[in-house]
Motif scaffolding. Structure first.
Motif, PDB file in Angstrom:
ATOM      1  N   PHE A  67       7.569   0.066  -6.165  1.00 46.38           N
ATOM      2  CA  PHE A  67       8.692   1.023  -6.301  1.00 46.38           C
ATOM      3  C   PHE A  67       9.243   0.568  -7.562  1.00 46.38           C
ATOM      4  N   ALA A  68       9.936   2.126  -7.996  1.00 47.51           N
ATOM      5  CA  ALA A  68      10.752   1.855  -9.263  1.00 47.51           C
ATOM      6  C   ALA A  68      12.084   1.276  -8.926  1.00 47.51           C
ATOM      7  N   ASP A  69      12.650   1.165  -7.483  1.00 50.00           N
ATOM      8  CA  ASP A  69      13.914   0.493  -7.499  1.00 50.00           C
ATOM      9  C   ASP A  69      14.072   0.650  -5.941  1.00 50.00           C
ATOM     10  N   LEU A  70      15.108  -0.089  -5.466  1.00 52.66           N
ATOM     11  CA  LEU A  70      15.365  -0.423  -4.103  1.00 52.66           C
ATOM     12  C   LEU A  70      15.503   0.916  -3.239  1.00 52.66           C
ATOM     13  N   GLU A  71      15.961   1.888  -3.620  1.00 56.24           N
ATOM     14  CA  GLU A  71      16.359   3.120  -3.342  1.00 56.24           C
ATOM     15  C   GLU A  71      14.992   3.853  -2.715  1.00 56.24           C
ATOM     16  N   GLU A  72      13.877   3.790  -3.687  1.00 60.50           N
ATOM     17  CA  GLU A  72      12.622   4.272  -3.482  1.00 60.50           C
ATOM     18  C   GLU A  72      11.851   3.565  -2.386  1.00 60.50           C
ATOM     19  N   ALA A  73      12.027   2.062  -2.258  1.00 57.11           N
ATOM     20  CA  ALA A  73      11.782   1.449  -1.202  1.00 57.11           C
ATOM     21  C   ALA A  73      12.291   1.624   0.056  1.00 57.11           C
ATOM     22  N   ALA A  74      13.532   2.094   0.076  1.00 55.53           N
ATOM     23  CA  ALA A  74      14.279   2.518   1.313  1.00 55.53           C
ATOM     24  C   ALA A  74      13.646   3.817   1.837  1.00 55.53           C
TER      25      ALA A  74
ATOM     26  N   LYS B 180      15.468  -8.961   0.094  1.00 52.75           N
ATOM     27  CA  LYS B 180      14.850 -10.322   0.486  1.00 52.75           C
ATOM     28  C   LYS B 180      13.485 -10.157   0.591  1.00 52.75           C
ATOM     29  N   ASN B 181      13.030  -8.901   0.813  1.00 54.67           N
ATOM     30  CA  ASN B 181      11.573  -8.587   1.219  1.00 54.67           C
ATOM     31  C   ASN B 181      10.606  -8.108  -0.057  1.00 54.67           C
ATOM     32  N   LEU B 182      11.268  -7.946  -1.253  1.00 60.18           N
ATOM     33  CA  LEU B 182      10.910  -7.232  -2.456  1.00 60.18           C
ATOM     34  C   LEU B 182      11.072  -8.372  -3.560  1.00 60.18           C
ATOM     35  N   ARG B 183      10.019  -8.482  -4.618  1.00 60.65           N
ATOM     36  CA  ARG B 183      10.179  -9.144  -5.653  1.00 60.65           C
ATOM     37  C   ARG B 183      10.115  -8.003  -6.956  1.00 60.65           C
ATOM     38  N   LEU B 184      11.074  -8.293  -7.980  1.00 57.73           N
ATOM     39  CA  LEU B 184      10.859  -7.561  -9.025  1.00 57.73           C
ATOM     40  C   LEU B 184       9.863  -7.979  -9.941  1.00 57.73           C
TER      41      LEU B 184
ATOM     42  N   ASP C 205       7.062  -8.330 -13.388  1.00 60.79           N
ATOM     43  CA  ASP C 205       7.318  -8.068 -14.925  1.00 60.79           C
ATOM     44  C   ASP C 205       7.155  -6.719 -15.581  1.00 60.79           C
ATOM     45  N   ASP C 206       6.477  -6.053 -14.792  1.00 59.90           N
ATOM     46  CA  ASP C 206       6.334  -4.568 -15.131  1.00 59.90           C
ATOM     47  C   ASP C 206       7.619  -3.477 -14.723  1.00 59.90           C
ATOM     48  N   GLY C 207       8.637  -4.323 -14.234  1.00 57.09           N
ATOM     49  CA  GLY C 207       9.797  -3.343 -13.582  1.00 57.09           C
ATOM     50  C   GLY C 207       9.670  -2.933 -12.388  1.00 57.09           C
ATOM     51  N   ARG C 208       8.352  -3.158 -11.735  1.00 59.67           N
ATOM     52  CA  ARG C 208       8.223  -2.583 -10.387  1.00 59.67           C
ATOM     53  C   ARG C 208       8.521  -3.537  -9.329  1.00 59.67           C
ATOM     54  N   TYR C 209       9.027  -3.015  -8.087  1.00 57.47           N
ATOM     55  CA  TYR C 209       9.575  -3.903  -6.930  1.00 57.47           C
ATOM     56  C   TYR C 209       8.177  -3.856  -5.923  1.00 57.47           C
ATOM     57  N   ARG C 210       7.701  -5.079  -5.588  1.00 55.73           N
ATOM     58  CA  ARG C 210       6.640  -5.007  -4.620  1.00 55.73           C
ATOM     59  C   ARG C 210       7.031  -5.891  -3.567  1.00 55.73           C
ATOM     60  N   TRP C 211       6.400  -5.667  -2.196  1.00 52.70           N
ATOM     61  CA  TRP C 211       6.547  -6.395  -1.304  1.00 52.70           C
ATOM     62  C   TRP C 211       6.241  -8.013  -1.243  1.00 52.70           C
ATOM     63  N   HIS C 212       6.979  -8.882  -1.052  1.00 57.05           N
ATOM     64  CA  HIS C 212       6.713 -10.260  -1.558  1.00 57.05           C
ATOM     65  C   HIS C 212       6.003 -11.045  -0.372  1.00 57.05           C
ATOM     66  N   TRP C 213       4.709 -10.435  -0.357  1.00 58.91           N
ATOM     67  CA  TRP C 213       3.504 -11.222   0.496  1.00 58.91           C
ATOM     68  C   TRP C 213       2.160 -11.237  -0.238  1.00 58.91           C
ATOM     69  N   ASP C 214       1.505 -11.952  -0.064  1.00 59.74           N
ATOM     70  CA  ASP C 214       0.285 -12.364  -0.875  1.00 59.74           C
ATOM     71  C   ASP C 214      -0.709 -10.987  -0.291  1.00 59.74           C
ATOM     72  N   PRO C 215      -0.883 -10.356  -1.419  1.00 61.88           N
ATOM     73  CA  PRO C 215      -1.951  -9.099  -1.117  1.00 61.88           C
ATOM     74  C   PRO C 215      -3.515  -9.607  -0.390  1.00 61.88           C
ATOM     75  N   ALA C 216      -3.760 -10.992  -0.593  1.00 59.40           N
ATOM     76  CA  ALA C 216      -4.998 -11.575  -0.111  1.00 59.40           C
ATOM     77  C   ALA C 216      -5.031 -11.412   1.511  1.00 59.40           C
ATOM     78  N   MET C 217      -3.937 -11.501   2.112  1.00 59.06           N
ATOM     79  CA  MET C 217      -3.915 -11.269   3.398  1.00 59.06           C
ATOM     80  C   MET C 217      -4.682 -10.043   3.983  1.00 59.06           C
ATOM     81  N   MET C 218      -4.708  -9.027   3.297  1.00 62.31           N
ATOM     82  CA  MET C 218      -5.292  -7.969   3.917  1.00 62.31           C
ATOM     83  C   MET C 218      -6.699  -7.974   3.639  1.00 62.31           C
ATOM     84  N   GLN C 219      -7.381  -9.068   2.814  1.00 67.23           N
ATOM     85  CA  GLN C 219      -8.732  -9.141   2.860  1.00 67.23           C
ATOM     86  C   GLN C 219      -9.271 -10.232   3.790  1.00 67.23           C
ATOM     87  N   SER C 220      -8.176 -11.239   4.070  1.00 66.79           N
ATOM     88  CA  SER C 220      -8.247 -12.217   5.189  1.00 66.79           C
ATOM     89  C   SER C 220      -8.170 -11.499   6.483  1.00 66.79           C
TER      90      SER C 220
END
Length: 278
Positions: free
Chosen positions: A146-153, A174-178, A180-195
């Motif tokens: 997401f571009a910012d927290l408003e978009e995530a909301a 608390k659930n997102l991390r900023l 290096d590309d300036g985008r906010y992403r959910w703070h969980w390991d994407p590998a969970m979706m493969q497991s």
């Protein structure tokens, strides 16, 4: 925040409240959530005379990501057993969704030496796959963040239209991390979706969870969100047949994320059950 060793070298982040010599309670969130998902429940437990420990599951929040990408129920249940073994007495376990399935395995297969009591929050061995797939679709729906927290909301509001959109979006941090590309992403390991994670995809999975439920001897409470699309009333009734000594609470104005949807209505029966199960 404290750090607790789990299984396989994974270290989990946790918060705690209440006296350390009080009866311990482990709170285990759902997939894609964090230890902050319980609202006022942690403080209510501490005020009620319990030692509340709310944990980020492996791959979530501030906990370690699994180096081998293992997020199967067995791995999460092993983490829970390791946490329980390190406590001075078997804890009561409160598990929502993924955390509930893993707690069911840990408590059902480990017996009273692992858990003093069990609370399952909107999860049973036979979940409704349509509702479970809605959760998966949300978790995988914004791979570029997401571009910012408003978009995530805005995305959360579309997923949870029954909840008022928060005016203050800072809690989402608390659930997102900023990144290096300036985008906010959910703070969980994407590998969970493969497991296989917490999804019950096979008859073997469901049969094992049902066997764990039948083996439960500790006090058990099932809390269902009245509007849940993950746990049906039929699924709840099947659970009560598997665990005849269990109690059941249906919270009318809650969906799958019961503690977030109706925190006060969730906390009251939770505290009553735990008080009776000391």
């Amino acid at each position: 925040m404290i750090r607790l060793p789990a299984s396989g070298g994974v270290v989990l982040a946790a918060d705690e409240a209440g006296a350390h010599d009080a009866p311990p309670v482990l709170l285990l969130h759902g997939g894609g959530q964090t230890r902050h998902s319980w609202g006022r429940a942690v403080d209510a437990l501490a005020a009620g005379g319990f030692h509340a420990i709310t944990v980020d599951l492996r791959g979530h929040g501030d906990s370690d990501w699994a180096a081998d990408g293992n997020y199967k129920l067995d791995a999460i249940a092993a983490d829970i057993r390791a946490l329980a073994a390190a406590l001075p007495a078997p804890p009561a376990m409160i598990g929502a969704s993924l955390g509930g399935l893993a707690a069911l395995l840990a408590a059902g297969e480990g017996g009273p030496a692992t858990a003093r009591a069990l609370v399952l929050v909107d999860v049973v061995p036979r979940i409704e796959m349509e509702g479970a797939n809605e959760i998966r679709d949300f978790m995988t729906g914004n791979p570029n963040g997401f571009a910012d927290l408003e978009e995530a909301a805005d995305a959360v509001s579309r997923y949870l239209p029954h909840r008022p959109r928060p005016k203050d979006t800072s809690g989402l941090a608390k659930n997102l991390r900023l990144h290096d590309d300036g985008r906010y992403r959910w703070h969980w390991d994407p590998a969970m979706m493969q497991s296989r994670g917490g999804e019950v995809r096979s008859g073997e999975d469901q049969a094992r969870l049902e066997a764990a439920a039948r083996a439960l001897t500790v006090p058990t409470l099932l809390v269902r969100g009245g509007n849940s699309r993950v746990v049906s009333l039929e699924g709840a009734e099947e659970f009560k047949q598997l665990v005849p000594h269990s109690s059941f609470v249906n919270i009318d104005r809650a969906d799958h994320m019961v503690a977030g949807d109706a925190n006060d209505a969730f906390n009251a029966p939770l505290l009553d059950f735990l008080e009776r199960s000391r």
